[in-house]
Design an enzyme around this catalytic site. Structure first.
Site, PDB file in Angstrom:
ATOM      1  N   GLU A 399      -1.248 -10.220 -10.339  1.00 48.77           N
ATOM      2  CA  GLU A 399      -1.062 -10.401  -8.901  1.00 48.77           C
ATOM      3  C   GLU A 399      -1.581 -11.785  -8.546  1.00 48.77           C
ATOM      4  OE1 GLU A 399      -3.067  -7.103  -7.012  1.00 48.77           O
ATOM      5  OE2 GLU A 399      -3.985  -8.438  -5.557  1.00 48.77           O
ATOM      6  N   HIS A 484      -9.040  -0.010  -9.477  1.00 52.86           N
ATOM      7  CA  HIS A 484      -7.989   0.986  -9.721  1.00 52.86           C
ATOM      8  C   HIS A 484      -8.432   2.095 -10.673  1.00 52.86           C
ATOM      9  CE1 HIS A 484      -4.820  -2.472  -8.999  1.00 52.86           C
ATOM     10  NE2 HIS A 484      -5.457  -2.130  -7.897  1.00 52.86           N
ATOM     11  N   ASN A 522      -0.025  -1.846  -9.459  1.00 52.57           N
ATOM     12  CA  ASN A 522      -1.021  -1.294  -8.531  1.00 52.57           C
ATOM     13  C   ASN A 522      -0.689   0.183  -8.265  1.00 52.57           C
ATOM     14  OD1 ASN A 522      -0.102  -4.098  -8.099  1.00 52.57           O
ATOM     15  ND2 ASN A 522      -1.997  -4.257  -6.968  1.00 52.57           N
TER      16      ASN A 522
HETATM   17  P1  FAE Z   1      -9.021   7.533  -2.542  1.00 51.22           P
HETATM   18  O1  FAE Z   1      -8.065   6.745  -1.740  1.00 51.22           O
HETATM   19  O2  FAE Z   1     -10.135   6.836  -3.230  1.00 51.22           O
HETATM   20  O3  FAE Z   1      -9.622   8.657  -1.566  1.00 51.22           O
HETATM   21  C1  FAE Z   1     -10.645   9.538  -1.955  1.00 51.22           C
HETATM   22  C2  FAE Z   1     -11.483   9.876  -0.728  1.00 51.22           C
HETATM   23  O4  FAE Z   1     -12.339  10.974  -1.045  1.00 51.22           O
HETATM   24  C3  FAE Z   1     -12.383   8.753  -0.258  1.00 51.22           C
HETATM   25  O5  FAE Z   1     -12.171   8.511   1.124  1.00 51.22           O
HETATM   26  C4  FAE Z   1     -13.803   9.264  -0.539  1.00 51.22           C
HETATM   27  O6  FAE Z   1     -14.753   8.806   0.401  1.00 51.22           O
HETATM   28  C5  FAE Z   1     -13.614  10.765  -0.452  1.00 51.22           C
HETATM   29  N1  FAE Z   1     -14.595  11.533  -1.236  1.00 51.22           N
HETATM   30  C6  FAE Z   1     -15.045  11.271  -2.478  1.00 51.22           C
HETATM   31  N2  FAE Z   1     -15.914  12.236  -2.880  1.00 51.22           N
HETATM   32  C7  FAE Z   1     -15.986  13.137  -1.846  1.00 51.22           C
HETATM   33  C8  FAE Z   1     -16.729  14.354  -1.651  1.00 51.22           C
HETATM   34  N3  FAE Z   1     -17.526  14.851  -2.613  1.00 51.22           N
HETATM   35  N4  FAE Z   1     -16.594  14.990  -0.475  1.00 51.22           N
HETATM   36  C9  FAE Z   1     -15.782  14.496   0.509  1.00 51.22           C
HETATM   37  N5  FAE Z   1     -15.073  13.345   0.359  1.00 51.22           N
HETATM   38  C10 FAE Z   1     -15.169  12.690  -0.803  1.00 51.22           C
HETATM   39  O7  FAE Z   1      -8.286   8.401  -3.654  1.00 51.22           O
HETATM   40  N6  FAE Z   1      -4.000  -0.022  -4.966  1.00 51.22           N
HETATM   41  C11 FAE Z   1      -2.728  -0.458  -4.790  1.00 51.22           C
HETATM   42  O8  FAE Z   1      -1.772   0.243  -5.137  1.00 51.22           O
HETATM   43  N7  FAE Z   1      -2.494  -1.691  -4.222  1.00 51.22           N
HETATM   44  C12 FAE Z   1      -3.513  -2.525  -3.839  1.00 51.22           C
HETATM   45  O9  FAE Z   1      -3.261  -3.623  -3.312  1.00 51.22           O
HETATM   46  C13 FAE Z   1      -4.851  -2.081  -4.048  1.00 51.22           C
HETATM   47  N8  FAE Z   1      -5.902  -2.884  -3.735  1.00 51.22           N
HETATM   48  C14 FAE Z   1      -7.174  -2.387  -3.836  1.00 51.22           C
HETATM   49  C15 FAE Z   1      -8.246  -3.165  -3.414  1.00 51.22           C
HETATM   50  C16 FAE Z   1      -9.529  -2.642  -3.409  1.00 51.22           C
HETATM   51  C17 FAE Z   1     -10.683  -3.488  -2.975  1.00 51.22           C
HETATM   52  C18 FAE Z   1      -9.753  -1.305  -3.832  1.00 51.22           C
HETATM   53  C19 FAE Z   1     -11.135  -0.704  -3.819  1.00 51.22           C
HETATM   54  C20 FAE Z   1      -8.696  -0.530  -4.276  1.00 51.22           C
HETATM   55  C21 FAE Z   1      -7.408  -1.059  -4.289  1.00 51.22           C
HETATM   56  N9  FAE Z   1      -6.319  -0.297  -4.702  1.00 51.22           N
HETATM   57  C22 FAE Z   1      -5.050  -0.779  -4.581  1.00 51.22           C
HETATM   58  C23 FAE Z   1      -6.508   1.048  -5.279  1.00 51.22           C
HETATM   59  C24 FAE Z   1      -6.148   2.184  -4.312  1.00 51.22           C
HETATM   60  O10 FAE Z   1      -6.772   1.995  -3.065  1.00 51.22           O
HETATM   61  C25 FAE Z   1      -6.577   3.507  -4.954  1.00 51.22           C
HETATM   62  O11 FAE Z   1      -5.857   3.647  -6.167  1.00 51.22           O
HETATM   63  C26 FAE Z   1      -6.275   4.711  -4.065  1.00 51.22           C
HETATM   64  O12 FAE Z   1      -6.939   4.601  -2.831  1.00 51.22           O
HETATM   65  C27 FAE Z   1      -6.666   6.005  -4.752  1.00 51.22           C
HETATM   66  O13 FAE Z   1      -6.149   7.065  -3.984  1.00 51.22           O
HETATM   67  P2  FAE Z   1      -6.751   8.520  -4.124  1.00 51.22           P
HETATM   68  O14 FAE Z   1      -6.015   9.417  -3.200  1.00 51.22           O
HETATM   69  O15 FAE Z   1      -6.829   8.882  -5.557  1.00 51.22           O
END
Ligand code: FAE
Length: 543
Positions: A399, A484, A522
């Site tokens: 990227e 990721h 991503n």
């Molecule tokens: P996620 O979005 O992490 O959601 C899980 C949620 O569960 C969170 O809000 C937690 O706070 C909550 N949680 C955890 N434990 C508990 C618990 N015990 N009780 C209650 N709540 C809880 O999961 N991906 C892309 O495709 N494109 C991008 O440009 C990109 N840029 C990124 C930049 C950064 C800085 C970061 C950190 C990530 C990036 N990602 C990107 C990755 C992407 O955001 C990530 O793969 C997804 O958000 C994961 O989705 P999930 O639904 O698995």
């Protein structure tokens, strides 16, 4: 438009500040999305002793998809999220702080920031902040720091919004047990539509100062013979053009990204979640953390939930009974919970695959130092829009990332996703009573080698060198982190082919934990599309 935007709702125009003060989080989200109508969402948090049909742990991509589709099918949903609602402006009138000026809103329960770059031009950039339930968690395991979003909307609050569907020829390696035809005909289109994915207008890309850094990236990629591809994003590109024209409040063009975008980015707060709220069947409980799930004597599961203060203390402990539980706490959150629950005897029948198959999506970062005649621009949008595709030949997709410092740096900066084969495992340490991950920093070496297939060639063509001042003193590679995390409850191994956890009826994993370590691009579009596929089957067969 002034700094206090006006949003139109069914009841007319109200200022965002007034609207949020007068309503609750979900209605505010609906208003931010500019949606004309949102049915009243239930405002109260989950109550102690409640009996619920479906409890969803975590409000990121997997959790938001599950909540919306279950609610649309007539199922009442309790969505429990450990982070904050992110619907109320701070003293500066903004909900989120900027990347260059982090305050307490920036990091999850830290007293000092932990920026992905530890230094810039030789100067350390981290600073002290008050401990608070901020938006970005830099969770440290042995050998790797895993960055994750915390709050209603999960990773969508903090990510770059790059919304990439893997190339079809790579899909077999990403999710080998999933029918690719179904994914590319039905679920990827559904996910892209639901997320509001769009691509930058090429004519604007070619002329705006804000993407000079990416045009330099394109020129150099092409001069070395690499395919340069535009990458879709969930940022509202029309809004960004208005930011550049000075007609709306700046967000991507004002350094906002890592700690949230106040305007312009279509996070889940503006897409899936207001739609879920509009069903009237979804209750969201922010600052609620699930700690225990155990079979209930009368059927279903007893779930223990800690309510948190913004200082991270536990203020109340609630116990509810849920007929079904969806683990959507993200790859790390879901893995940590499941590994603990299996090891401590709460869910002993979970199978031996729990905690396995974790990967970092091959993330590795680097910067290059350009010649003085190749400036990358003092003004840079925070939203990436393009990449260099050398996946087939070299195992790397880079990227072209911004470095929005506000000054000319002559730096080109890249986050590479690579075909790193290493996989780690989460395990329970009974002495520390914590879940550990056995990743080793040295396991990033294949990623570095694959990224080099792009950057050694570009450096040789251009007569340039790497930057050595971003990740430490004289350190080229940002090999200490991932954005990721993927895996830990892999589809078809810890679960059946639709995310039903082995050993228990009514328990599901529906987030990045299902994906075995790598998506070739991503990950969030794939996480969303897989969740759309799985929940459709689960609703049809299990409810
Ligand atoms: P996620 O979005 O992490 O959601 C899980 C949620 O569960 C969170 O809000 C937690 O706070 C909550 N949680 C955890 N434990 C508990 C618990 N015990 N009780 C209650 N709540 C809880 O999961 N991906 C892309 O495709 N494109 C991008 O440009 C990109 N840029 C990124 C930049 C950064 C800085 C970061 C950190 C990530 C990036 N990602 C990107 C990755 C992407 O955001 C990530 O793969 C997804 O958000 C994961 O989705 P999930 O639904 O698995």
């Amino acid at each position: 438009m002034s700094g206090e935007p006006v949003w139109r709702t069914t009841s007319g125009s109200v200022s965002r500040r007034l609207f949020i003060a007068g309503t609750g989080s979900i209605l505010a989200s609906a208003a931010l999305a500019g949606r004309a109508s949102a049915a009243p969402a239930r405002q109260t948090a989950i109550t102690d002793g409640a009996r619920v049909s479906a409890l969803v742990i975590g409000s990121g991509y997997g959790g938001s998809v599950a909540a919306l589709r279950l609610a649309q099918a007539g199922v009442d949903v309790q969505l429990v999220e450990m982070g904050m609602a992110w619907d109320t402006p701070g003293p500066d009138g903004k909900i989120f702080c900027t990347t260059p000026n982090p305050d307490q809103r920036s990091f999850w329960l830290r007293t000092r920031t932990k920026q992905p770059f530890s230094q810039f031009l030789g100067f350390p950039i981290d600073k002290d902040i008050p401990r608070y339930t901020g938006i970005l968690d830099a969770e440290e395991f042995s050998g790797i720091t895993v960055y994750q979003g915390r709050g209603v909307g999960g990773g969508s609050l903090v990510n770059g919004g790059m919304a990439v569907t893997p190339k079809r020829e790579n899909f077999g390696a990403v999710l080998p047990t999933v029918d690719a035809n179904e994914m590319y005909d039905v679920y990827y289109p559904r996910a892209n539509a639901g997320l509001g994915v769009a691509t930058i207008r090429p004519a604007w890309f070619d002329t705006t100062d804000w993407y000079q850094f990416a045009r330099v990236g394109r020129k150099q990629a092409q001069r070395s013979g690499f395919p340069f591809v535009f990458v879709p994003d969930v940022y509202d590109w029309d809004y960004m053009e208005q930011e550049a024209a000075g007609t709306v409040t700046k967000s991507a063009l004002a350094g906002e990204i890592l700690f949230g975008n106040n305007y312009g980015k279509k996070s889940l707060q503006k897409t899936y979640l207001p739609k879920a709220a509009a069903t009237g069947r979804v209750t969201i409980s922010p600052l609620h953390r699930v700690t225990q799930v155990i079979p209930a004597s009368g059927g279903g599961y007893t779930v223990t939930i800690e309510q948190l203060t913004t200082a991270g203390a536990v203020s109340t402990i609630k116990t509810v009974t849920a007929d079904t539980v969806f683990f959507a706490a993200g790859s790390v959150g879901t893995s940590k919970l499941l590994v603990k629950l299996k090891a401590t005897g709460a869910l002993p029948n979970l199978n031996a695959e729990i905690g396995k198959g974790w990967g970092d999506n091959g993330n590795v970062m680097c910067g290059r130092a350009n010649h003085i005649w190749d400036p990358t621009g003092a003004s840079q949008s925070t939203i990436p829009c393009a990449g260099i595709d050398n996946w087939a030949a070299g195992g790397a997709f880079a990227e072209v990332a911004p470095l929005p410092t506000g000054i000319e740096t002559w730096a080109s900066f890249y986050l590479s996703i690579t075909k790193n084969p290493n996989r780690a495992q989460f395990t329970w340490n009974p002495t520390t009573r914590a879940v550990e991950l056995n990743w080793q920093t040295a396991w990033k070496q294949p990623s570095i080698d694959m990224a080099k297939t792009i950057f050694e060639k570009i450096n040789s063509t251009e007569g340039t060198i790497y930057r050595t001042d971003l990740f430490g003193t004289y350190k080229i590679w940002g090999d200490h982190l991932t954005y990721h995390p993927l895996g830990g409850a892999v589809l078809g191994k810890a679960t059946d082919n639709y995310g039903r956890l082995a050993g228990y009826q009514g328990l599901y994993a529906i987030d990045g934990s299902l994906i075995p370590g790598n998506t070739s691009v991503n990950p969030f579009v794939t996480i969303t599309a897989l969740a759309e596929r799985n929940i459709e089957k689960i609703i049809a067969q299990d409810f």
